[in-house]
Scaffold this motif. Structure first.
Motif, PDB file in Angstrom:
ATOM      1  N   LEU A  26      -7.902 -20.850  29.049  1.00 26.80           N
ATOM      2  CA  LEU A  26      -9.271 -20.271  28.757  1.00 26.80           C
ATOM      3  C   LEU A  26      -9.437 -19.012  29.625  1.00 26.80           C
ATOM      4  O   LEU A  26     -10.009 -18.096  29.100  1.00 26.80           O
TER       5      LEU A  26
ATOM      6  N   TYR B  59     -13.482 -27.968  21.820  1.00 28.51           N
ATOM      7  CA  TYR B  59     -12.570 -27.253  21.308  1.00 28.51           C
ATOM      8  C   TYR B  59     -12.942 -26.995  19.863  1.00 28.51           C
ATOM      9  O   TYR B  59     -12.680 -25.868  19.307  1.00 28.51           O
TER      10      TYR B  59
ATOM     11  N   TYR C 121     -15.062 -23.539  21.065  1.00 25.90           N
ATOM     12  CA  TYR C 121     -13.521 -22.792  21.273  1.00 25.90           C
ATOM     13  C   TYR C 121     -12.906 -22.118  19.880  1.00 25.90           C
ATOM     14  O   TYR C 121     -12.938 -20.863  19.866  1.00 25.90           O
TER      15      TYR C 121
END
Length: 224
Positions: free
Chosen positions: A116, A183, A187
């Protein structure tokens, strides 16, 4: 096998003669990484967890040394976890057990936490690999506990679990469940398309906030 045994024996000698006599590992609080001092060259510090630190030597690229801080718990439990896991491609393997240290097969890669920060793309295969590994651990009578972005990693598009020290803990831990939800919900649709880099300052703020959230009454009901 003989050559591997000789390499392992030489490595253990180096640990006893060079690393252990000089290294200083202090655990100030159980919820923060240990502090490491006096690492003599060519030994290198790879990382530090809440109870132990991991080191490597350039002449032994396939092994790492995990040393527990004095008075910190978990050493015997981690030995048992590795005994149950045996040899599995997604986990490390315990090669030797010392008085307060383990020699482990080295896993290469970048933690998802660091991915990240660096803006590295994390493919779904990584998440799926880790899921399958945790299911395997459960099949061996273990309880995957405290699985988060700093103890799972990615290497060549595949996922690995690098810290199993808490797999004998009882109870339910939702950290990996929450990380997976983040995620897929945050993300993949927002960070991944733009390869956004997240500062360590912000990541640490999220980590500290999540720790407080875990202590709240609603922890077990959110995103579960």
């Amino acid at each position: 096998m003989i050559e591997s045994a000789q390499i392992l024996r030489l490595l253990v000698q180096r640990v006893d003669q060079e690393l252990l006599p000089t290294i200083q590992i202090n655990s100030i609080t159980p919820h923060n990484p240990v502090e490491v001092h006096s690492v003599s060259a060519p030994w290198q510090l790879l990382g530090a967890g809440n109870y132990a630190a991991v080191f490597c030597h350039p002449e032994f690229p396939d092994q790492v040394i995990k040393i527990y801080a004095p008075s910190r718990p978990g050493f015997d439990e981690e030995v048992e976890v590795y005994r149950r896991l045996g040899v599995h491609p997604t986990f490390s393997t315990c090669l030797y057990v010392g008085k307060n240290f383990l020699v482990l097969r080295r896993l290469h890669g970048t933690t998802l936490y660091d991915c990240l920060h660096k803006g590295l793309t994390i493919p779904k295969q990584v998440i799926q690999d880790i899921d399958q590994a945790l299911n395997y651990a459960r099949s061996q009578g273990l309880n995957p506990y405290d699985v988060h972005g700093r103890n799972v990693m990615m290497w060549k598009g595949r996922g690995f679990v690098v810290d199993v020290s808490d797999f004998l803990h009882q109870g339910t831990c939702l950290k990996w469940t929450h990380l997976k939800r983040a995620y897929y919900w945050l993300y993949r649709p927002i960070l991944a398309p733009f390869r956004l880099q997240v500062s360590y300052f912000l990541l640490d703020m999220v980590r500290r906030s999540y720790r407080l959230f875990c202590r709240s009454p609603g922890y077990r009901h959110v995103l579960h």
